[in-house]
Design a protein around this motif. Structure first.
Motif, PDB file in Angstrom:
ATOM      1  N   ASP A   1      -8.709  -1.279   9.176  1.00  0.00           N
ATOM      2  CA  ASP A   1     -10.044  -1.757   8.833  1.00  0.00           C
ATOM      3  C   ASP A   1     -10.374  -1.229   7.437  1.00  0.00           C
ATOM      4  O   ASP A   1     -10.104  -0.058   7.137  1.00  0.00           O
ATOM      5  N   GLY A   2     -10.912  -2.100   6.597  1.00  0.00           N
ATOM      6  CA  GLY A   2     -11.192  -1.731   5.219  1.00  0.00           C
ATOM      7  C   GLY A   2     -10.181  -2.295   4.244  1.00  0.00           C
ATOM      8  O   GLY A   2     -10.322  -2.132   3.034  1.00  0.00           O
ATOM      9  N   VAL A   3      -9.158  -2.952   4.776  1.00  0.00           N
ATOM     10  CA  VAL A   3      -8.125  -3.584   3.954  1.00  0.00           C
ATOM     11  C   VAL A   3      -8.209  -5.088   4.183  1.00  0.00           C
ATOM     12  O   VAL A   3      -8.231  -5.542   5.334  1.00  0.00           O
ATOM     13  N   SER A   4      -8.264  -5.882   3.121  1.00  0.00           N
ATOM     14  CA  SER A   4      -8.364  -7.329   3.258  1.00  0.00           C
ATOM     15  C   SER A   4      -7.053  -7.906   3.787  1.00  0.00           C
ATOM     16  O   SER A   4      -5.989  -7.261   3.715  1.00  0.00           O
ATOM     17  N   ASP A   5      -7.123  -9.131   4.299  1.00  0.00           N
ATOM     18  CA  ASP A   5      -5.914  -9.802   4.798  1.00  0.00           C
ATOM     19  C   ASP A   5      -4.886  -9.949   3.685  1.00  0.00           C
ATOM     20  O   ASP A   5      -3.676  -9.779   3.911  1.00  0.00           O
TER      21      ASP A   5
ATOM     22  N   ALA B   1       0.257  -8.133   1.362  1.00  0.00           N
ATOM     23  CA  ALA B   1       1.019  -7.637   0.205  1.00  0.00           C
ATOM     24  C   ALA B   1       1.688  -6.295   0.494  1.00  0.00           C
ATOM     25  O   ALA B   1       2.738  -5.983  -0.076  1.00  0.00           O
ATOM     26  N   ILE B   2       1.094  -5.510   1.390  1.00  0.00           N
ATOM     27  CA  ILE B   2       1.665  -4.187   1.721  1.00  0.00           C
ATOM     28  C   ILE B   2       3.033  -4.336   2.361  1.00  0.00           C
ATOM     29  O   ILE B   2       3.950  -3.544   2.113  1.00  0.00           O
ATOM     30  N   GLY B   3       3.190  -5.373   3.199  1.00  0.00           N
ATOM     31  CA  GLY B   3       4.505  -5.628   3.779  1.00  0.00           C
ATOM     32  C   GLY B   3       4.620  -5.225   5.228  1.00  0.00           C
ATOM     33  O   GLY B   3       3.616  -5.198   5.957  1.00  0.00           O
TER      34      GLY B   3
ATOM     35  N   ASP C   1       0.228  16.759   0.423  1.00  0.00           N
ATOM     36  CA  ASP C   1       0.841  17.389   1.587  1.00  0.00           C
ATOM     37  C   ASP C   1       2.363  17.264   1.485  1.00  0.00           C
ATOM     38  O   ASP C   1       2.877  16.204   1.110  1.00  0.00           O
ATOM     39  N   PRO C   2       3.119  18.318   1.791  1.00  0.00           N
ATOM     40  CA  PRO C   2       4.583  18.263   1.657  1.00  0.00           C
ATOM     41  C   PRO C   2       5.234  17.210   2.549  1.00  0.00           C
ATOM     42  O   PRO C   2       6.357  16.782   2.285  1.00  0.00           O
ATOM     43  N   ARG C   3       4.536  16.802   3.597  1.00  0.00           N
ATOM     44  CA  ARG C   3       5.099  15.781   4.497  1.00  0.00           C
ATOM     45  C   ARG C   3       4.868  14.364   3.993  1.00  0.00           C
ATOM     46  O   ARG C   3       5.410  13.414   4.551  1.00  0.00           O
ATOM     47  N   PHE C   4       4.047  14.210   2.968  1.00  0.00           N
ATOM     48  CA  PHE C   4       3.723  12.884   2.446  1.00  0.00           C
ATOM     49  C   PHE C   4       4.966  12.244   1.831  1.00  0.00           C
ATOM     50  O   PHE C   4       5.667  12.868   1.049  1.00  0.00           O
ATOM     51  N   GLU C   5       5.244  11.002   2.194  1.00  0.00           N
ATOM     52  CA  GLU C   5       6.457  10.325   1.731  1.00  0.00           C
ATOM     53  C   GLU C   5       6.152   9.063   0.933  1.00  0.00           C
ATOM     54  O   GLU C   5       7.022   8.212   0.768  1.00  0.00           O
ATOM     55  N   GLY C   6       4.916   8.937   0.463  1.00  0.00           N
ATOM     56  CA  GLY C   6       4.573   7.785  -0.358  1.00  0.00           C
ATOM     57  C   GLY C   6       4.198   6.579   0.467  1.00  0.00           C
ATOM     58  O   GLY C   6       4.240   6.597   1.690  1.00  0.00           O
ATOM     59  N   TRP C   7       3.813   5.505  -0.247  1.00  0.00           N
ATOM     60  CA  TRP C   7       3.483   4.253   0.432  1.00  0.00           C
ATOM     61  C   TRP C   7       3.817   3.084  -0.479  1.00  0.00           C
ATOM     62  O   TRP C   7       4.088   3.254  -1.668  1.00  0.00           O
ATOM     63  N   PRO C   8       3.821   1.861   0.068  1.00  0.00           N
ATOM     64  CA  PRO C   8       4.195   0.688  -0.740  1.00  0.00           C
ATOM     65  C   PRO C   8       3.283   0.498  -1.946  1.00  0.00           C
ATOM     66  O   PRO C   8       2.148   0.998  -1.975  1.00  0.00           O
ATOM     67  N   ALA C   9       3.764  -0.260  -2.919  1.00  0.00           N
ATOM     68  CA  ALA C   9       3.028  -0.442  -4.172  1.00  0.00           C
ATOM     69  C   ALA C   9       1.650  -1.055  -3.963  1.00  0.00           C
ATOM     70  O   ALA C   9       0.688  -0.703  -4.658  1.00  0.00           O
ATOM     71  N   ALA C  10       1.537  -1.965  -3.000  1.00  0.00           N
ATOM     72  CA  ALA C  10       0.264  -2.645  -2.774  1.00  0.00           C
ATOM     73  C   ALA C  10      -0.693  -1.838  -1.899  1.00  0.00           C
ATOM     74  O   ALA C  10      -1.828  -2.257  -1.668  1.00  0.00           O
TER      75      ALA C  10
END
Length: 381
Positions: A62-66, A71-73, A100-109
């Motif tokens: 919620d808070g992310v458009s369709d 685009a996130i994938g 946080d050391p456990r953070f592994e990034g997220w997609p570009a979008a």
């Protein structure tokens, strides 16, 4: 929080009422996420229900458009902070999730997120989901998190009710599936009776024709005999397909015959070789036979649809006054410890529930690359 006590209580009440109004699992998940985001005044909210294979069976945001979501994938996997929440079953409140050391990034979008509040959704001791919020809409303390201890407690209350709402929705969907199964069973009986009568008439007609044909009688008889054989084979095929459609065959044929027929159908329908071997089995109490059939069906489904197995072996043998069912495949396998720590393995949970509900037990042996064995034992009557 920015809400006063009365406003906060009213908001919680509205959120809980909204969750209780929905019966479909997907609608419940959406309502939980929207309620959490509104209640805690966050920019983003999400809830993931883990699947059996290290990903998420359902993931609602919620808070992310369709358009953004598309685009996130693909759906996320169970890694990083999400994996930690599911594995360790504890709340995470972070000033900046990216540090946080456990953070592994997220997609570009993926939208940029900083302060983060997440916690597991639990049914008893079992983690059935992960609920989290990001980007509190308020001034942030220097180097601190916008989400407060009060937010954490409030989200914990919401998560408890979310677990109840999600469980109720699943029970509703299971009940509906049972209703559909009962209707399918009724239709299967009618179909079986009608088609069997027609095929029986075909056989009689072909036999009569074979006796009446005068022109080249030898050849005619051979051809018509072939028709008889094909009709008989068609009858057997239809009977097997109908039994596959209706588990009600248990009442008429018993566990062994029902399993044997269903396994023959599966062996013909799939590329994998499926075998059945049994011995010494007496009739079991009805509830135990039904539970064994359902567990066998679930285990076979997993082996044939998900494991990539080339061979599946089903055995059913007497043990004391009861019986032991074993379904073994040579498929991809998995690590049962990872499954337990990562969250709810829906297939295994369902099988364990059926086994315990019939007074039996379920054991699972598996290892990545080395196949899986599901064993169920019931005490008999």
């Amino acid at each position: 929080m920015s809400h006063g006590p009365r406003t906060g209580l009213a908001a919680v009440s509205a959120a809980l009422l909204a969750m209780s109004r929905h019966l479909e699992v997907r609608d419940v998940l959406k309502t939980i996420v929207a309620s959490a985001r509104e209640l805690l005044d966050a920019e983003y909210a999400a809830l993931g229900v883990p699947d059996d294979h290290g990903g998420f069976a359902q993931f609602v945001v919620d808070g992310v458009s369709d358009a953004q979501w598309k685009a996130i994938g693909p759906l996320p996997r169970q890694h990083g902070i999400l994996a930690a929440m599911l594995r360790e079953a504890r709340t995470e409140r972070l000033a900046d999730v990216r540090e946080d050391p456990r953070f592994e990034g997220w997609p570009a979008a993926h939208p940029d997120m900083s302060d983060f509040l997440g916690l597991p959704v639990k049914d008893g001791d079992e983690t059935i989901g992960a609920l989290f919020l990001a980007n509190k809409k308020c001034p942030k303390p220097q180097g601190g998190c916008g989400f407060t201890q009060e937010d954490e407690e409030l989200l914990g209350i919401l998560a408890q009710h979310a677990a109840i709402a999600l469980t109720n929705a699943r029970l509703y969907e299971r009940s509906r599936e049972l209703t559909i199964a009962e209707e399918r069973s009724r239709l299967a009986h009618e179909l079986h009776d009608a088609v069997s009568q027609k095929l029986f008439s075909l056989r009689l007609t072909a036999q009569a024709a074979a006796k009446l044909v005068d022109r080249d009688p030898d050849r005619a008889k051979e051809e018509l005999q072939h028709v008889v054989e094909l009709a008989a084979e068609a009858t057997d095929e239809l009977r097997a397909a109908v039994v596959e459609l209706r588990p009600a065959a248990l009442d008429e044929d018993g566990l062994v015959a029902t399993l044997r027929t269903q396994i023959q159908v599966l062996d013909r329908a799939h590329g994998a070789h499926v075998t059945f071997e049994t011995g010494g089995i007496r009739a079991l109490p009805a509830a135990q036979e039904e539970a064994m059939l359902r567990v066998a069906q679930e285990a076979l489904h997993n082996a044939l649809r998900h494991s990539g197995a080339e061979k599946v072996e089903v055995t059913l043998h007497k043990r004391g006054a009861g019986a032991v069912l074993r379904v073994t495949d040579d498929g991809s396998g998995f690590d049962p410890r990872t499954v337990r720590s990562a969250g709810r393995h829906l297939g295994l949970v369902s099988m364990r529930d059926r086994a315990s509900g019939a007074g039996g037990r379920l054991a699972v042996e598996s290892e990545p690359g080395k196949g899986t064995t599901i064993e169920m034992e019931v005490p008999g009557g």
